[in-house]
Design a protein around this motif. Structure first.
Motif, PDB file in Angstrom:
ATOM      1  N   THR A  62       9.309   6.138  -4.099  1.00 14.53           N
ATOM      2  CA  THR A  62       8.825   4.945  -4.800  1.00 14.53           C
ATOM      3  C   THR A  62       9.854   3.818  -4.724  1.00 14.53           C
ATOM      4  O   THR A  62       9.519   2.670  -4.403  1.00 14.53           O
ATOM      5  CB  THR A  62       8.542   5.257  -6.278  1.00 14.53           C
ATOM      6  OG1 THR A  62       7.596   6.322  -6.363  1.00 14.53           O
ATOM      7  CG2 THR A  62       8.004   4.031  -7.008  1.00 14.53           C
ATOM      8  N   ASP A  67       0.818  -1.215   0.000  1.00 10.60           N
ATOM      9  CA  ASP A  67       0.000   0.000   0.000  1.00 10.60           C
ATOM     10  C   ASP A  67       0.851   1.264   0.000  1.00 10.60           C
ATOM     11  O   ASP A  67       0.363   2.339  -0.368  1.00 10.60           O
ATOM     12  CB  ASP A  67      -0.929   0.003   1.215  1.00 10.60           C
ATOM     13  CG  ASP A  67      -2.048  -1.028   1.091  1.00 10.60           C
ATOM     14  OD1 ASP A  67      -2.276  -1.521  -0.024  1.00 10.60           O
ATOM     15  OD2 ASP A  67      -2.668  -1.343   2.129  1.00 10.60           O
ATOM     16  N   ARG A 119       4.131   4.739  -6.732  1.00 10.07           N
ATOM     17  CA  ARG A 119       4.512   4.556  -8.142  1.00 10.07           C
ATOM     18  C   ARG A 119       3.508   5.214  -9.075  1.00 10.07           C
ATOM     19  O   ARG A 119       3.894   5.833 -10.079  1.00 10.07           O
ATOM     20  CB  ARG A 119       4.657   3.069  -8.454  1.00 10.07           C
ATOM     21  CG  ARG A 119       5.106   2.809  -9.879  1.00 10.07           C
ATOM     22  CD  ARG A 119       5.653   1.430 -10.081  1.00 10.07           C
ATOM     23  NE  ARG A 119       6.152   1.254 -11.429  1.00 10.07           N
ATOM     24  CZ  ARG A 119       6.920   0.255 -11.829  1.00 10.07           C
ATOM     25  NH1 ARG A 119       7.283  -0.684 -10.967  1.00 10.07           N
ATOM     26  NH2 ARG A 119       7.339   0.171 -13.068  1.00 10.07           N
ATOM     27  N   ARG A 120       2.215   5.104  -8.734  1.00  4.05           N
ATOM     28  CA  ARG A 120       1.194   5.719  -9.586  1.00  4.05           C
ATOM     29  C   ARG A 120       1.296   7.243  -9.562  1.00  4.05           C
ATOM     30  O   ARG A 120       1.171   7.901 -10.597  1.00  4.05           O
ATOM     31  CB  ARG A 120      -0.207   5.301  -9.113  1.00  4.05           C
ATOM     32  CG  ARG A 120      -0.603   3.885  -9.498  1.00  4.05           C
ATOM     33  CD  ARG A 120      -2.100   3.679  -9.352  1.00  4.05           C
ATOM     34  NE  ARG A 120      -2.573   3.966  -7.990  1.00  4.05           N
ATOM     35  CZ  ARG A 120      -2.608   3.069  -7.005  1.00  4.05           C
ATOM     36  NH1 ARG A 120      -2.208   1.833  -7.230  1.00  4.05           N
ATOM     37  NH2 ARG A 120      -3.055   3.392  -5.817  1.00  4.05           N
ATOM     38  N   MET A 121       1.520   7.808  -8.377  1.00  4.79           N
ATOM     39  CA  MET A 121       1.464   9.269  -8.245  1.00  4.79           C
ATOM     40  C   MET A 121       2.784   9.963  -8.584  1.00  4.79           C
ATOM     41  O   MET A 121       2.791  11.068  -9.124  1.00  4.79           O
ATOM     42  CB  MET A 121       1.040   9.629  -6.820  1.00  4.79           C
ATOM     43  CG  MET A 121      -0.410   9.271  -6.521  1.00  4.79           C
ATOM     44  SD  MET A 121      -0.964   9.826  -4.884  1.00  4.79           S
ATOM     45  CE  MET A 121      -0.078   8.683  -3.819  1.00  4.79           C
ATOM     46  N   TYR A 163       3.998   1.256  -1.600  1.00  2.00           N
ATOM     47  CA  TYR A 163       4.719   1.242  -2.883  1.00  2.00           C
ATOM     48  C   TYR A 163       3.828   1.574  -4.080  1.00  2.00           C
ATOM     49  O   TYR A 163       4.158   2.462  -4.882  1.00  2.00           O
ATOM     50  CB  TYR A 163       5.389  -0.122  -3.079  1.00  2.00           C
ATOM     51  CG  TYR A 163       5.673  -0.483  -4.514  1.00  2.00           C
ATOM     52  CD1 TYR A 163       6.495   0.320  -5.307  1.00  2.00           C
ATOM     53  CD2 TYR A 163       5.109  -1.619  -5.102  1.00  2.00           C
ATOM     54  CE1 TYR A 163       6.737  -0.005  -6.644  1.00  2.00           C
ATOM     55  CE2 TYR A 163       5.358  -1.948  -6.416  1.00  2.00           C
ATOM     56  CZ  TYR A 163       6.156  -1.138  -7.192  1.00  2.00           C
ATOM     57  OH  TYR A 163       6.398  -1.455  -8.503  1.00  2.00           O
ATOM     58  N   GLU A 164       2.698   0.881  -4.222  1.00  2.25           N
ATOM     59  CA  GLU A 164       1.911   1.013  -5.450  1.00  2.25           C
ATOM     60  C   GLU A 164       1.337   2.416  -5.659  1.00  2.25           C
ATOM     61  O   GLU A 164       1.433   2.967  -6.763  1.00  2.25           O
ATOM     62  CB  GLU A 164       0.823  -0.062  -5.485  1.00  2.25           C
ATOM     63  CG  GLU A 164       1.409  -1.467  -5.686  1.00  2.25           C
ATOM     64  CD  GLU A 164       0.361  -2.537  -5.877  1.00  2.25           C
ATOM     65  OE1 GLU A 164      -0.825  -2.293  -5.543  1.00  2.25           O
ATOM     66  OE2 GLU A 164       0.721  -3.626  -6.368  1.00  2.25           O
ATOM     67  N   PRO A 165       0.758   3.059  -4.609  1.00  2.00           N
ATOM     68  CA  PRO A 165       0.297   4.444  -4.822  1.00  2.00           C
ATOM     69  C   PRO A 165       1.439   5.415  -5.118  1.00  2.00           C
ATOM     70  O   PRO A 165       1.277   6.339  -5.926  1.00  2.00           O
ATOM     71  CB  PRO A 165      -0.382   4.799  -3.491  1.00  2.00           C
ATOM     72  CG  PRO A 165      -0.754   3.484  -2.890  1.00  2.00           C
ATOM     73  CD  PRO A 165       0.339   2.540  -3.300  1.00  2.00           C
ATOM     74  N   GLY A 174       5.657   8.169  -9.997  1.00  2.00           N
ATOM     75  CA  GLY A 174       6.430   7.486 -11.016  1.00  2.00           C
ATOM     76  C   GLY A 174       7.486   6.577 -10.411  1.00  2.00           C
ATOM     77  O   GLY A 174       7.769   6.636  -9.206  1.00  2.00           O
TER      78      GLY A 174
END
Length: 230
Positions: A27, A11, A17-19, A13-15, A21
């Motif tokens: 990230t 939770d 990366r989305r926000m 890491y993934e957001p 990069g």
């Protein structure tokens, strides 16, 4: 508890990366932690893919010889070792060892980890002589009372046993046992070292110490779960 930790790391890491990069320090730090926990929980191949991407991205962001890239390279080696890919892990650890020798002064505590993992890779490949040589060099750098020293004594015990020198192996295993008992669990590495020592002591016929350590780890694990459930 480990599964809950994995979900928290995912939770994070993934957001990120989305926000922000991939090539953002937050990230990449979160990605590395998530990948390593994935490996601990039995998904080393997926972790290897993430860490390979992580190393490449860090290299582009801060340089291939930077400290963050070197740390990720070390994690990649450790996960490859977990996955049983010792031949692929060994050159990574040697590369990390060379980089850290440039990044840190001689005798710095950070210079102990790479040779320790070089020794572990040699053990996995059945090369007791090389594991002994590198492990002894690492032990000369380590804090003699540290958990790292306990792990190095376990590695050296296995190295001597592999060479058929069981007297020396028992001496190193006993010292590692004593060192571990002087510590309390501050991280999951405590349990990793404990399990390694138990296997070493069992293989050497040191049943009483092995069983004692097994009981200690069981009690420590129960306390760890209680304290981390709060």
């Amino acid at each position: 508890r480990d599964q809950e930790t994995l979900e928290l790391l995912k939770d994070a890491y993934e957001p990120a990366r989305r926000m922000m990069g991939l090539e953002h320090p937050i990230t990449l730090r979160n990605m590395r932690s998530y990948a390593f926990m994935l490996a601990r929980l039995g998904e080393p191949e997926q972790a290897i893919e993430l860490l390979e991407e992580n190393v490449e991205a860090y290299g582009r962001l801060v340089g291939e010889t930077s400290i963050p890239t070197t740390l990720s390279l070390s994690y990649l080696g450790r996960v490859r070792l977990m996955a049983g890919h010792a031949e692929a892990a060994l050159p990574l650890f040697i590369r990390v060892q060379d980089l850290q020798a440039q990044q840190w002064s001689a005798g710095h505590k950070n210079n102990v980890y790479a040779p320790m993992y070089v020794a572990r890779a040699h053990l996995a490949l059945g090369d007791g002589a090389s594991a002994q040589r590198v492990g002894e060099r690492a032990l000369g750098i380590a804090d003699p009372e540290s958990l790292v020293a306990a792990e190095l004594h376990a590695i050296l015990a296995d190295a001597f046993a592999l060479r058929g020198e069981h007297g020396e192996a028992r001496e190193y295993a006993r010292i590692g046992y004593t060192l571990l008992k002087s510590h309390t669990p501050q991280s999951l590495e405590y349990f990793d070292v404990g399990r390694m020592l138990i296997a070493t002591l069992e293989a050497l016929g040191e049943t009483a110490m092995s069983e004692d350590l097994g009981g200690l780890l069981k009690r420590a694990g129960e306390e760890w779960d209680r304290s981390h459930a709060r």
